[in-house]
Enzyme design. Structure first.
Site, mmCIF file in Angstrom:
data_model
loop_
_atom_site.group_PDB
_atom_site.id
_atom_site.type_symbol
_atom_site.label_atom_id
_atom_site.label_comp_id
_atom_site.label_asym_id
_atom_site.label_seq_id
_atom_site.Cartn_x
_atom_site.Cartn_y
_atom_site.Cartn_z
ATOM 1 N N GLN A 63 -8.493 14.089 3.906
ATOM 2 C CA GLN A 63 -7.831 13.270 2.884
ATOM 3 C C GLN A 63 -8.675 13.170 1.615
ATOM 4 O OE1 GLN A 63 -6.945 8.769 3.376
ATOM 5 N NE2 GLN A 63 -4.992 9.808 3.271
ATOM 6 N N GLU A 110 -7.030 1.525 -3.156
ATOM 7 C CA GLU A 110 -5.586 1.641 -3.338
ATOM 8 C C GLU A 110 -4.967 0.261 -3.616
ATOM 9 O OE1 GLU A 110 -3.826 4.506 -0.760
ATOM 10 O OE2 GLU A 110 -2.113 3.222 -0.339
ATOM 11 N N LEU A 120 -15.326 4.525 -4.530
ATOM 12 C CA LEU A 120 -13.896 4.250 -4.416
ATOM 13 C C LEU A 120 -13.410 3.100 -5.305
ATOM 14 C CD1 LEU A 120 -11.545 5.247 -2.546
ATOM 15 C CD2 LEU A 120 -11.845 3.097 -1.349
ATOM 16 N N PHE A 168 0.863 -1.181 0.000
ATOM 17 C CA PHE A 168 0.000 0.000 0.000
ATOM 18 C C PHE A 168 0.896 1.226 0.000
ATOM 19 C CE2 PHE A 168 -4.694 0.254 1.339
ATOM 20 C CZ PHE A 168 -5.082 -0.759 0.492
ATOM 21 N N HIS A 208 -12.212 11.547 1.138
ATOM 22 C CA HIS A 208 -12.268 10.146 1.535
ATOM 23 C C HIS A 208 -12.233 9.940 3.044
ATOM 24 C CE1 HIS A 208 -11.732 5.867 1.222
ATOM 25 N NE2 HIS A 208 -10.565 5.891 1.806
ATOM 26 N N HIS A 264 -8.831 10.948 -1.685
ATOM 27 C CA HIS A 264 -8.314 9.683 -2.215
ATOM 28 C C HIS A 264 -8.049 9.859 -3.703
ATOM 29 C CE1 HIS A 264 -7.941 5.455 -3.217
ATOM 30 N NE2 HIS A 264 -7.996 5.140 -1.938
ATOM 31 N N ARG A 272 -1.141 9.085 -0.238
ATOM 32 C CA ARG A 272 -2.316 9.610 -0.946
ATOM 33 C C ARG A 272 -2.254 11.104 -1.215
ATOM 34 N NH1 ARG A 272 -6.866 5.970 2.171
ATOM 35 N NH2 ARG A 272 -6.268 4.071 1.069
ATOM 36 N N ARG A 321 -3.205 10.350 6.414
ATOM 37 C CA ARG A 321 -3.289 8.954 6.839
ATOM 38 C C ARG A 321 -2.763 8.026 5.755
ATOM 39 N NH1 ARG A 321 -7.033 4.654 5.844
ATOM 40 N NH2 ARG A 321 -8.545 5.929 4.727
HETATM 41 C C1 LIG Z 1 -15.272 3.283 0.385
HETATM 42 C C2 LIG Z 1 -14.286 3.247 1.515
HETATM 43 C C3 LIG Z 1 -13.248 2.326 1.514
HETATM 44 C C4 LIG Z 1 -12.309 2.304 2.555
HETATM 45 N N1 LIG Z 1 -11.305 1.381 2.533
HETATM 46 C C5 LIG Z 1 -10.429 1.316 3.565
HETATM 47 C C6 LIG Z 1 -9.421 0.308 3.603
HETATM 48 O O1 LIG Z 1 -9.322 -0.551 2.729
HETATM 49 N N2 LIG Z 1 -8.578 0.311 4.673
HETATM 50 C C7 LIG Z 1 -8.663 1.215 5.677
HETATM 51 O O2 LIG Z 1 -7.885 1.138 6.620
HETATM 52 N N3 LIG Z 1 -9.629 2.161 5.672
HETATM 53 C C8 LIG Z 1 -10.513 2.223 4.640
HETATM 54 N N4 LIG Z 1 -11.486 3.192 4.642
HETATM 55 C C9 LIG Z 1 -11.672 4.032 5.838
HETATM 56 C C10 LIG Z 1 -12.362 3.200 6.909
HETATM 57 O O3 LIG Z 1 -13.219 2.268 6.305
HETATM 58 C C11 LIG Z 1 -13.182 4.051 7.870
HETATM 59 O O4 LIG Z 1 -12.404 5.096 8.372
HETATM 60 C C12 LIG Z 1 -13.669 3.197 9.037
HETATM 61 O O5 LIG Z 1 -14.308 2.023 8.585
HETATM 62 C C13 LIG Z 1 -14.609 3.982 9.936
HETATM 63 O O6 LIG Z 1 -15.133 3.102 10.899
HETATM 64 P P1 LIG Z 1 -15.954 3.654 12.118
HETATM 65 O O7 LIG Z 1 -16.274 2.493 12.959
HETATM 66 O O8 LIG Z 1 -15.226 4.794 12.712
HETATM 67 O O9 LIG Z 1 -17.292 4.248 11.446
HETATM 68 P P2 LIG Z 1 -18.377 3.623 10.452
HETATM 69 O O10 LIG Z 1 -18.033 2.281 9.970
HETATM 70 O O11 LIG Z 1 -18.659 4.673 9.449
HETATM 71 O O12 LIG Z 1 -19.634 3.456 11.390
HETATM 72 C C14 LIG Z 1 -20.300 4.567 11.928
HETATM 73 C C15 LIG Z 1 -21.471 4.085 12.744
HETATM 74 O O13 LIG Z 1 -22.051 5.188 13.413
HETATM 75 C C16 LIG Z 1 -23.442 5.174 13.267
HETATM 76 N N5 LIG Z 1 -23.910 6.564 13.324
HETATM 77 C C17 LIG Z 1 -23.537 7.615 12.559
HETATM 78 N N6 LIG Z 1 -24.180 8.723 12.954
HETATM 79 C C18 LIG Z 1 -24.972 8.371 13.986
HETATM 80 C C19 LIG Z 1 -25.899 9.060 14.812
HETATM 81 N N7 LIG Z 1 -26.140 10.363 14.682
HETATM 82 N N8 LIG Z 1 -26.543 8.357 15.778
HETATM 83 C C20 LIG Z 1 -26.335 7.043 15.947
HETATM 84 N N9 LIG Z 1 -25.472 6.348 15.192
HETATM 85 C C21 LIG Z 1 -24.806 6.997 14.234
HETATM 86 C C22 LIG Z 1 -23.710 4.479 11.959
HETATM 87 O O14 LIG Z 1 -24.963 3.854 11.979
HETATM 88 C C23 LIG Z 1 -22.574 3.441 11.925
HETATM 89 O O15 LIG Z 1 -22.986 2.260 12.564
HETATM 90 C C24 LIG Z 1 -12.432 3.226 3.612
HETATM 91 C C25 LIG Z 1 -13.477 4.141 3.628
HETATM 92 C C26 LIG Z 1 -14.374 4.172 2.586
HETATM 93 C C27 LIG Z 1 -15.462 5.216 2.631
#
Ligand SMILES: Cc1cc2nc3c(=O)[nH]c(=O)nc-3n(C[C@H](O)[C@H](O)[C@H](O)COP(=O)(O)OP(=O)(O)OC[C@H]3O[C@@H](n4cnc5c(N)ncnc54)[C@H](O)[C@@H]3O)c2cc1C
Length: 566
Positions: A230, A245, A242, A117, A343, A232, A276, A378
Site C-alpha cells: 500500500q 487519512e 504521514l 475514512f 505505508h 498512502h 487509498r 487495505r
Molecule cells: C505513521 C503510521 C500511521 C498509521 N495510522 C494508522 C491508523 O490510523 N489506523 C490504522 O488502522 N492503521 C494505521 N497504521 C498501520 C498500523 O499502525 C500498523 O499496521 C500496526 O500498528 C502494526 O502493528 P503491529 O503490532 O503489527 O506492529 P508494530 O506496532 O510495528 O510493532 C512491531 C513490534 O515488533 C518488534 N520487532 C520488530 N522486529 C523485531 C525483531 N527482529 N525482534 C524482536 N522484536 C522485533 C518491535 O520492537 C515492535 O515492538 C499506521 C501506520 C503508520 C506507519
C-alpha cells in the site's frame, strides 16, 4: 529462559496476543527489539474501524456492511470469511479497549466518536484525537503489566529453533550486551509489524524492516500476497512522514497546481475519501501529467485551511505539529505539500484465521501476517483493528495450543539452534567482506521504490527481481565495520538486511508473475482485473534458487466480484 508462549514484538498485535494468552493461564512473555510503547503502532493517527453506529449519519451501519466495504476495498482478494470475523469481532474489541481505558474522542452524548475514512459507506473510524495508536498501545501495555507478563526489552529475534515438524522456541540477540541466547517456548507468536523500510519512500519507522518475514520464509512458512504493497496518498514531501487519512475524513481537500480538487475526475462520488489505491494513483497521474508542484520530486497539496483553526486544533493537532516541525508549514494557514509513500504491506506470513502458520507452534498476527483480511488493498482504520482482533485470536489459539501440547521443549534443539546462529553472527563480525550495508540497502530501497511502485510494468519489475537476486549474492560478501558486541547497530542492520532482501524478492517475484491490475497492484501492461485467472492468493515458498510461487483460491461467502466504483 523458557515460557509456554513467547510473543515476538510489543506493538498492538503482540501485546493484545500476550494479554489473551496470559488470561488463559499460559506463562507468557514478550520479546521485543524496542520497549513496547515505542512500537510503530504508537505512530498510528487516524483511528480504528468498527460498525458501532454511534453517529447520526451511521445509524444503520452493521458489521456486515463493514465486511462488504472491506471486501470491495480489497478488490475482492480478501478471504470473505476472515473479513466477516474481522468486522463482527470489531465492536467487542473496541468496547473492551474502552473499558480498559483508551480515551476515545466522544460525541456530545458521550459515545465513542467516529469519523469518515476512505472506502467506507459510513463514518466508522473510532479515534482518540489524532493519536489513536499511541493511546491504544499505552492501554494495552498497562494490561500486560497488570497480567504480570515478562518483557525482554531490546532483544532481536534472529531465528526459530526447529526440529523437523516441531518448533521449540527461538534464538535472539540482546542488543545491550550482544549476548546470543535461546528461549524455549511451546508456542511462538510473531508480531513484528510492517516491512516499509524495504522501500525508499515510506511512512514506516526504522524498526519496520520485515526481517522476520525472511526468517519465517526460510523456516518453511510461505509468504502470502507479497506483491500487494500500500502506498498512502498523503505523506509529507521529503521525509514521507504521514498526514493521516483523518485529515481528509475531517473534510480536507487535495488540490493540484491549477487549484482544482482533481479527485472529481477519478472518484466523483467519494472524492478525497476513495480508497487509498485509487487516491494514490490519481495523485501520481496528476504529478506525471504536469499538474503537480515540483517540490520533493513532485507533489500536490493537502488543503485544510477551510476546516478552521478550532477544528484543526481539536481533531488534528498531531499532524499540524508534524507539518510545522518537518516543513515549517502551519496547516491552519497554508496547504501542506504531500506525495504518496509506501505505508503498509497487505501480504506477509501466511496464517489461518487463528493466526496459525503451517509450522505447529508458530503463529503470527498484525501487520507481519497475512490472514487475509486486506486482500489487494487495505482500508484505512482496518489495520489497528486487525491487530486487536487477530492478536486476540492468535493469543487464544496459542494459549489453547500449549494447554493441549503433550511433547516437551527439547533442550538439545535449542542448544543446536543457538550454536548455529552464534556461529553465523561470529562469521559476520569476523568477515572482511568488501560489500557494505549502506550500499546494498540503498540499492534495494531505491530499486523497489522506482521499479515496484504505484504503477508497474514487466521490464522494470523483471529488473528489480534480478537486482534483488544479485544483492542477495553480494550479501554473502558483506563486511561489518563495527566489531564490538554492545549495541552494535551496524551488525543488527546487516542481519536485518538479509531478511529484507528475502522479503523484497518475494514482492518482486509475485508482482512480476501477476498479469492483471488489482487493488494496489496496478500494471500499465495489464490494466484490468482478471478474475478468471487471477482471483487467487500468491504463496511464495523459499528455495535456495529463489521464490517458488504457488496459488490458492480466495474464500468467498456472500459477495461476487464487481467493478469498484466510488
Ligand atoms: C505513521 C503510521 C500511521 C498509521 N495510522 C494508522 C491508523 O490510523 N489506523 C490504522 O488502522 N492503521 C494505521 N497504521 C498501520 C498500523 O499502525 C500498523 O499496521 C500496526 O500498528 C502494526 O502493528 P503491529 O503490532 O503489527 O506492529 P508494530 O506496532 O510495528 O510493532 C512491531 C513490534 O515488533 C518488534 N520487532 C520488530 N522486529 C523485531 C525483531 N527482529 N525482534 C524482536 N522484536 C522485533 C518491535 O520492537 C515492535 O515492538 C499506521 C501506520 C503508520 C506507519
Amino acid at each position: 529462559m523458557k515460557h509456554q508462549v513467547i510473543v515476538v514484538g510489543g506493538g498492538l498485535a503482540g501485546l493484545r496476543a500476550a494479554v489473551e494468552s496470559a488470561m488463559l493461564g499460559a506463562d507468557t512473555a514478550v520479546l521485543s527489539l524496542l520497549y513496547p510503547v515505542r512500537s510503530h503502532s504508537g505512530a498510528a493517527q487516524g483511528g480504528v474501524n468498527a460498525a458501532l453506529a454511534n453517529m447520526p449519519e451511521c445509524k444503520d451501519d452493521t458489521p456486515a456492511k463493514h465486511a462488504y466495504d472491506t471486501v470491495k476495498g480489497s478488490d475482492f482478494l480478501a478471504d470473505q470469511d476472515c473479513a466477516e470475523i474481522l468486522t463482527s469481532d470489531a465492536p467487542v474489541r473496541i468496547y473492551e479497549l474502552e473499558h480498559w481505558g483508551v480515551p476515545f474522542s466522544r460525541t456530545p452524548e458521550g459515545r465513542i466518536a467516529q469519523r469518515p475514512f476512505g472506502g467506507a459507506g459510513y463514518p466508522r473510524t473510532c479515534y482518540a484525537s489524532d493519536k489513536t495508536g499511541l493511546y491504544i498501545l499505552h492501554t494495552l501495555n498497562e494490561q500486560a503489566v497488570k497480567h504480570g507478563i515478562k518483557v525482554y526489552n531490546e532483544w532481536a529475534v534472529l531465528s526459530l529453533a526447529r526440529d523437523g515438524a516441531m518448533n521449540h522456541g527461538l534464538v535472539a540477540m540482546n542488543l545491550q550486551t550482544g549476548e546470543i541466547a535461546s528461549f524455549g517456548a511451546d508456542a511462538v507468536i510473531i508480531a513484528t509489524g510492517g516491512a516499509g523500510r524495504i522501500f525508499r519512500r515510506t511512512s514506516n519507522a526504522m524498526q519496520s524492516t520485515g526481517y522476520t518475514l525472511g526468517m519465517a520464509y526460510r523456516a518453511g512458512v510461505p509468504l502470502k500476497d507479497m506483491e500487494f504493497v500500500q502506498f498512502h496518498p498523503t505523506t509529507i514531501i521529503g521525509t514521507n512522514i504521514l498526514m493521516t487519512e483523518g485529515a481528509r475524513g475531517e473534510g480536507g481537500y487535495l488540490v493540484n497546481n491549477q487549484g482544482e480538487r482533481f479527485m472529481s475526475k477519478y472518484a466523483p462520488k467519494a472524492m478525497e475519501l476513495a480508497p487509498r489505491d485509487i487516491v494514490s494513483r490519481s495523485i501520481q497521474i496528476e504529478i506525471n501529467e504536469g499538474h503537480g508542484f515540483p517540490d520533493g520530486g513532485g507533489c500536490v497539496h493537502l488543503d485544510l485551511r477551510h476546516l478552521g483553526r478550532e477544528k484543526i486544533l481539536e481533531r488534528l493537532p498531531g499532524i499540524r505539529d508534524l507539518a510545522i516541525s518537518f516543513l515549517g508549514i502551519d496547516c491552519i494557514e497554508k496547504p501542506v505539500p504531500i506525495q504518496p509513500g509506501q505505508h503498509f504491506i497487505m501480504g506477509g506470513i501466511d496464517t489461518d484465521k487463528d493466526g496459525a502458520t503451517i509450522l505447529p507452534g508458530v503463529f503470527a498476527a498484525g501487520e507481519c501476517a497475512s490472514v487475509s483480511v486486506h486482500g489487494a488493498n487495505r482500508l484505512g482504520g482496518n489495520s489497528l483493528l486487525e491487530c486487536v482482533v487477530m492478536g486476540q485470536r492468535a493469543g487464544a489459539a496459542a494459549g489453547n495450543f500449549v494447554k493441549a501440547k503433550s511433547s516437551a521443549i527439547q533442550d538439545a534443539v535449542l542448544n543446536d539452534a543457538v550454536k548455529k546462529t552464534s556461529a553465523d553472527v561470529d562469521a559476520l563480525l569476523k568477515s572482511d567482506g568488501k560489500e557494505r550495508l549502506v550500499t546494498l540497502r540503498d540499492t534495494m530501497a531505491q530499486t523497489m521504490t522506482d521499479n515496484i511502485g504505484i504503477f508497474r510494468e514487466e521490464k522494470p519489475m523483471a529488473d528489480a527481481l534480478a537486482t534483488m537476486r544479485e544483492l542477495r549474492a553480494r550479501f554473502r560478501d558483506i563486511g561489518v565495520d563495527a566489531k564490538n558486541r554492545k549495541f552494535n547497530l551496524d551488525l543488527l542492520r546487516t542481519i536485518e538486511l538479509g531478511g529484507m532482501l528475502d522479503a523484497a524478492e518475494t514482492i518482486a517475484a509475485g508482482a512480476l508473475a501477476r498479469k492483471e491490475s488489482r487493488g494496489a497492484h496496478s500494471r500499465l501492461d495489464f490494466k484490468t482485473r482478471d478474475d478468471a485467472n487471477w482471483m487467487k492468493h500468491t504463496l511464495a515458498h523459499f528455495t535456495p534458487d529463489g521464490a517458488r510461487l504457488e496459488y490458492e483460491s480466495v474464500v468467498q461467502t456472500k459477495w461476487q466480484p464487481e467493478e469498484r466504483k466510488y
